[in-house]
Design an enzyme around this catalytic site. Structure first.
Site, PDB file in Angstrom:
ATOM      1  N   TYR A  60       0.861  -1.187   0.000  1.00  0.00           N
ATOM      2  CA  TYR A  60       0.000   0.000   0.000  1.00  0.00           C
ATOM      3  C   TYR A  60       0.894   1.233   0.000  1.00  0.00           C
ATOM      4  O   TYR A  60       1.461   1.610   1.021  1.00  0.00           O
ATOM      5  CB  TYR A  60      -0.898   0.030   1.236  1.00  0.00           C
ATOM      6  CG  TYR A  60      -1.996  -1.014   1.284  1.00  0.00           C
ATOM      7  CD1 TYR A  60      -2.234  -1.880   0.222  1.00  0.00           C
ATOM      8  CD2 TYR A  60      -2.802  -1.130   2.408  1.00  0.00           C
ATOM      9  CE1 TYR A  60      -3.238  -2.832   0.293  1.00  0.00           C
ATOM     10  CE2 TYR A  60      -3.815  -2.075   2.480  1.00  0.00           C
ATOM     11  CZ  TYR A  60      -4.021  -2.924   1.422  1.00  0.00           C
ATOM     12  OH  TYR A  60      -5.017  -3.872   1.499  1.00  0.00           O
ATOM     13  N   LEU A 207     -18.124  -2.783   1.899  1.00  0.00           N
ATOM     14  CA  LEU A 207     -19.195  -1.909   1.422  1.00  0.00           C
ATOM     15  C   LEU A 207     -19.298  -1.958  -0.102  1.00  0.00           C
ATOM     16  O   LEU A 207     -19.843  -1.045  -0.720  1.00  0.00           O
ATOM     17  CB  LEU A 207     -18.951  -0.470   1.894  1.00  0.00           C
ATOM     18  CG  LEU A 207     -18.915  -0.280   3.414  1.00  0.00           C
ATOM     19  CD1 LEU A 207     -18.612   1.160   3.777  1.00  0.00           C
ATOM     20  CD2 LEU A 207     -20.238  -0.726   4.036  1.00  0.00           C
ATOM     21  N   GLY A 211     -20.401   0.798  -3.664  1.00  0.00           N
ATOM     22  CA  GLY A 211     -21.626   0.564  -4.417  1.00  0.00           C
ATOM     23  C   GLY A 211     -22.850   0.400  -3.535  1.00  0.00           C
ATOM     24  O   GLY A 211     -23.955   0.811  -3.902  1.00  0.00           O
TER      25      GLY A 211
END
Length: 281
Positions: A60, A207, A211
């Site tokens: 990341y 989640l 969307g």
């Protein structure tokens, strides 16, 4: 409903609603997202709100999320578990390749230890199984690191039920990360095996990449209105009700959104509401 606590590997307690750090870095998990001070403030706020499980990965940024965690939170609270991942090399936004050779995994784990300023990583997850390397060799490398005290528990990311079953014949597995949410239940067989074996399931895209909140299904909108809550909060509350091994770690770059996510742990869904939500998929 339990007290929203899960014991990773049977001995490492965490609150089941954690915090994921993908939202602290830029699009495609590349570079910074915003000001470093804002990211640090978000990490502090998550811990202040009682989060005890922070999920990250060495790619990341790359490396940026782990560095931010150490800068913001070291020395760590005694009850805080930082879970990270290795086995993927990121070369650009949304560009990466798998690197599962034992020597690669060792080097990645030891680099994460340095960046996070840890002697032992509470949960170290193989970010992807390398199809070019036998599973036993990949997990054997992590098991060796575990025996050396550099890893406390081993996890897997993006696996089938069959792969998880095979992995369990090689070494104990404490956690799995697969996509799973109110709309996407394709990993239900993996969840079932996790539940029967006492393995934590950390659903990513809890989640649905947003969307679920942008265009909530009718049932989700109805239950949200009944509770005066946002659809995202109900979707997270549903996960917490769905199985006691589900430990969602939603990420965000917003303090307001962080509070909304964590408030989901206070929502109690009735059997009727759970039945209503079950038709969403």
């Amino acid at each position: 409903m339990d007290t929203f606590t899960f014991h990773l590997g049977g001995d490492l307690p965490v609150r089941r609603l954690g915090f994921g750090t993908g939202g602290l870095v830029g699009p495609g998990y590349w570079g910074p997202r915003g000001e470093t001070a804002d990211a640090r403030a978000l990490l502090h706020a998550a811990v202040d709100r009682g989060v005890t499980l922070i999920d990250t990965a060495d790619n990341y940024g790359p490396e940026l999320a782990e560095t931010l965690i150490a800068e913001a939170l070291h020395p760590y609270r005694e009850d805080l578990v930082v879970a990270t991942k290795g086995g993927v090399v990121r070369t650009g936004p949304d560009q990466w390749h798998v690197a599962g050779r034992p020597e690669d995994l060792r080097a990645m784990c030891e680099a994460s230890l340095r960046r996070l300023r840890l002697d032992t990583i509470g949960l170290y997850q193989l970010h992807r199984l390398d199809p070019e390397v036998p599973m036993a060799e990949q997990l054997g490398a992590l098991d060796e690191l575990r025996r050396e005290g550099k890893i406390r528990h081993i996890g897997l990311d993006t696996v089938t039920r069959e792969q998880l079953a095979e992995a369990l014949t090689v070494t104990p597995i404490a956690a799995v990360q697969n996509p799973y949410n109110l709309m996407d239940r394709s990993s239900e067989p993996v969840l079932e095996l996790c539940a029967s074996a006492g393995i934590a399931f950390l659903p990513y895209y809890p989640l649905g990449s947003g969307g679920l909140t942008r265009t909530p299904a009718a049932a989700l909108a109805t239950v949200s209105a009944e509770h005066g809550a946002g659809p995202g909060q109900i979707a997270l509350a549903w996960l917490l009700h769905r199985s006691p091994v589900l430990c969602p770690t939603p990420g965000t770059g917003s303090l307001d959104h962080l509070d909304e996510n964590l408030d989901a742990a206070t929502i109690r869904l009735s059997p009727r509401e759970l039945e209503l939500l079950d038709v969403v998929a």
